[in-house]
Design a protein around this motif. Structure first.
Motif, mmCIF file in Angstrom:
data_model
loop_
_atom_site.group_PDB
_atom_site.id
_atom_site.type_symbol
_atom_site.label_atom_id
_atom_site.label_comp_id
_atom_site.label_asym_id
_atom_site.label_seq_id
_atom_site.Cartn_x
_atom_site.Cartn_y
_atom_site.Cartn_z
ATOM 1 N N GLU A 1 0.824 -1.212 0.000
ATOM 2 C CA GLU A 1 0.000 0.000 0.000
ATOM 3 C C GLU A 1 0.862 1.267 0.000
ATOM 4 O OE1 GLU A 1 -3.164 0.175 -0.712
ATOM 5 O OE2 GLU A 1 -3.200 -2.010 -0.821
ATOM 6 N N ALA A 2 2.011 1.226 0.669
ATOM 7 C CA ALA A 2 2.909 2.382 0.679
ATOM 8 C C ALA A 2 3.426 2.672 -0.728
ATOM 9 C CB ALA A 2 4.076 2.143 1.644
ATOM 10 N N PHE A 3 3.792 1.640 -1.470
ATOM 11 C CA PHE A 3 4.272 1.859 -2.834
ATOM 12 C C PHE A 3 3.150 2.306 -3.765
ATOM 13 C CE2 PHE A 3 8.333 0.116 -1.654
ATOM 14 C CZ PHE A 3 9.202 0.745 -2.531
ATOM 15 N N ALA A 4 1.942 1.833 -3.552
ATOM 16 C CA ALA A 4 0.808 2.308 -4.344
ATOM 17 C C ALA A 4 0.621 3.810 -4.139
ATOM 18 C CB ALA A 4 -0.459 1.540 -3.976
ATOM 19 N N GLU A 5 0.736 4.264 -2.895
ATOM 20 C CA GLU A 5 0.641 5.697 -2.586
ATOM 21 C C GLU A 5 1.860 6.451 -3.127
ATOM 22 O OE1 GLU A 5 -0.510 9.409 -1.219
ATOM 23 O OE2 GLU A 5 -1.714 7.590 -1.460
ATOM 24 N N ALA A 6 3.035 5.847 -3.046
ATOM 25 C CA ALA A 6 4.262 6.493 -3.541
ATOM 26 C C ALA A 6 4.167 6.779 -5.036
ATOM 27 C CB ALA A 6 5.473 5.620 -3.232
ATOM 28 N N ILE A 7 3.532 5.892 -5.781
ATOM 29 C CA ILE A 7 3.355 6.112 -7.218
ATOM 30 C C ILE A 7 2.562 7.393 -7.460
ATOM 31 C CG2 ILE A 7 2.100 5.221 -9.245
ATOM 32 C CD1 ILE A 7 3.024 2.405 -8.362
ATOM 33 N N SER A 8 1.495 7.580 -6.702
ATOM 34 C CA SER A 8 0.693 8.804 -6.848
ATOM 35 C C SER A 8 1.495 10.035 -6.452
ATOM 36 C CB SER A 8 -0.562 8.713 -5.981
ATOM 37 O OG SER A 8 -1.376 7.667 -6.421
ATOM 38 N N ARG A 9 2.201 9.960 -5.337
ATOM 39 C CA ARG A 9 2.992 11.110 -4.866
ATOM 40 C C ARG A 9 4.123 11.467 -5.823
ATOM 41 N NH1 ARG A 9 3.694 10.639 1.708
ATOM 42 N NH2 ARG A 9 1.479 10.361 2.185
ATOM 43 N N ALA A 10 4.625 10.486 -6.550
ATOM 44 C CA ALA A 10 5.724 10.719 -7.484
ATOM 45 C C ALA A 10 5.237 11.260 -8.829
ATOM 46 C CB ALA A 10 6.514 9.432 -7.687
ATOM 47 N N GLY A 11 3.929 11.461 -8.963
ATOM 48 C CA GLY A 11 3.390 12.033 -10.195
ATOM 49 C C GLY A 11 3.278 11.053 -11.343
ATOM 50 N N MET A 12 3.213 9.774 -11.012
ATOM 51 C CA MET A 12 3.077 8.755 -12.040
ATOM 52 C C MET A 12 1.610 8.399 -12.209
ATOM 53 S SD MET A 12 6.305 6.457 -10.944
ATOM 54 C CE MET A 12 7.925 7.229 -10.848
ATOM 55 N N ASN A 13 1.297 7.715 -13.299
ATOM 56 C CA ASN A 13 -0.074 7.296 -13.541
ATOM 57 C C ASN A 13 -0.545 6.353 -12.454
ATOM 58 O OD1 ASN A 13 -0.178 8.811 -15.869
ATOM 59 N ND2 ASN A 13 0.327 7.101 -17.198
ATOM 60 N N TYR A 14 -1.855 6.335 -12.244
ATOM 61 C CA TYR A 14 -2.453 5.500 -11.207
ATOM 62 C C TYR A 14 -1.967 4.053 -11.352
ATOM 63 C CZ TYR A 14 -5.854 3.627 -7.988
ATOM 64 O OH TYR A 14 -6.430 3.004 -6.932
ATOM 65 N N PRO A 15 -1.558 3.435 -10.248
ATOM 66 C CA PRO A 15 -0.986 2.085 -10.350
ATOM 67 C C PRO A 15 -2.011 1.011 -10.681
ATOM 68 C CG PRO A 15 -1.242 2.721 -8.053
ATOM 69 C CD PRO A 15 -1.591 3.929 -8.878
ATOM 70 N N ILE A 16 -1.551 0.032 -11.427
ATOM 71 C CA ILE A 16 -2.324 -1.186 -11.649
ATOM 72 C C ILE A 16 -1.837 -2.170 -10.599
ATOM 73 C CG2 ILE A 16 -2.826 -3.066 -13.246
ATOM 74 C CD1 ILE A 16 -2.169 -1.032 -15.513
ATOM 75 N N LYS A 17 -2.766 -2.619 -9.747
ATOM 76 C CA LYS A 17 -2.407 -3.474 -8.626
ATOM 77 C C LYS A 17 -2.723 -4.933 -8.921
ATOM 78 C CE LYS A 17 -3.505 -0.077 -5.018
ATOM 79 N NZ LYS A 17 -4.298 0.119 -3.787
ATOM 80 N N ASP B 1 14.643 5.989 -7.649
ATOM 81 C CA ASP B 1 15.030 6.686 -6.412
ATOM 82 C C ASP B 1 13.855 7.449 -5.813
ATOM 83 O OD1 ASP B 1 17.626 5.746 -6.702
ATOM 84 O OD2 ASP B 1 18.409 7.631 -7.509
ATOM 85 N N ASN B 2 13.081 8.118 -6.657
ATOM 86 C CA ASN B 2 11.938 8.905 -6.214
ATOM 87 C C ASN B 2 10.864 8.019 -5.569
ATOM 88 O OD1 ASN B 2 10.483 11.276 -5.864
ATOM 89 N ND2 ASN B 2 9.681 11.295 -7.940
ATOM 90 N N LEU B 3 10.575 6.892 -6.186
ATOM 91 C CA LEU B 3 9.583 5.966 -5.626
ATOM 92 C C LEU B 3 10.027 5.423 -4.267
ATOM 93 C CD1 LEU B 3 8.363 3.893 -8.679
ATOM 94 C CD2 LEU B 3 6.963 5.236 -7.121
ATOM 95 N N ILE B 4 11.278 5.023 -4.178
ATOM 96 C CA ILE B 4 11.788 4.479 -2.913
ATOM 97 C C ILE B 4 11.776 5.551 -1.831
ATOM 98 C CG2 ILE B 4 13.843 3.545 -1.773
ATOM 99 C CD1 ILE B 4 14.395 2.029 -4.442
ATOM 100 N N MET B 5 12.147 6.781 -2.176
ATOM 101 C CA MET B 5 12.130 7.885 -1.214
ATOM 102 C C MET B 5 10.712 8.117 -0.683
ATOM 103 S SD MET B 5 12.760 11.950 -1.839
ATOM 104 C CE MET B 5 11.269 11.972 -2.813
ATOM 105 N N HIS B 6 9.729 8.160 -1.571
ATOM 106 C CA HIS B 6 8.330 8.373 -1.138
ATOM 107 C C HIS B 6 7.845 7.212 -0.290
ATOM 108 C CE1 HIS B 6 7.227 12.117 -3.066
ATOM 109 N NE2 HIS B 6 7.795 11.717 -4.189
ATOM 110 N N ALA B 7 8.158 5.990 -0.673
ATOM 111 C CA ALA B 7 7.725 4.825 0.106
ATOM 112 C C ALA B 7 8.333 4.854 1.504
ATOM 113 C CB ALA B 7 8.090 3.536 -0.616
ATOM 114 N N LYS B 8 9.603 5.194 1.611
ATOM 115 C CA LYS B 8 10.256 5.279 2.928
ATOM 116 C C LYS B 8 9.589 6.339 3.789
ATOM 117 C CE LYS B 8 14.827 3.485 1.791
ATOM 118 N NZ LYS B 8 16.267 3.790 1.670
#
Length: 106
Positions: free
Chosen positions: A20-36, A95-102
């Protein structure tokens, strides 16, 4: 073959929390909505096409670590298969995704 960047990082939290943290990180990083794919603990997304970049595809897969934590593999690759040089965009995406997830997991 498309230019890509791959990193593996381990988190101490359980897999469902990290997912769930990475799903949110995708949104925060300005990427398209994740496919889960919650069954296989995978996420896919994309960075939109811009004039200066042809876009990137994002792949995230997770597995439970032996200590109860979560091992995460994050890959960003150029959407155009014949990209030879991505000017560091794929590494920046990972790097951006990992930073947001952390930040989310703190």
């Amino acid at each position: 073959m498309a230019n890509s960047n791959l990193q593996v990082v381990t988190f101490s939290q359980p897999i469902n929390v990290v997912f769930e943290a990475f799903a949110e990180a995708i949104s925060r990083a300005g990427m398209n909505y994740p496919i889960k794919n919650e069954t296989s603990h995978q996420l896919t997304s994309a960075k939109p096409f811009l004039i200066e970049f042809l876009g990137e595809k994002i792949f995230i897969s997770m597995k439970e670590a032996a200590d109860g934590g979560t091992s995460v593999q994050v890959k960003s690759e150029s959407a155009f298969p014949f990209t030879l040089y991505d000017m560091g965009k794929n590494k920046q995406n990972v790097d951006n995704l990992i930073m947001h997830a952390k930040a989310i997991l703190k």
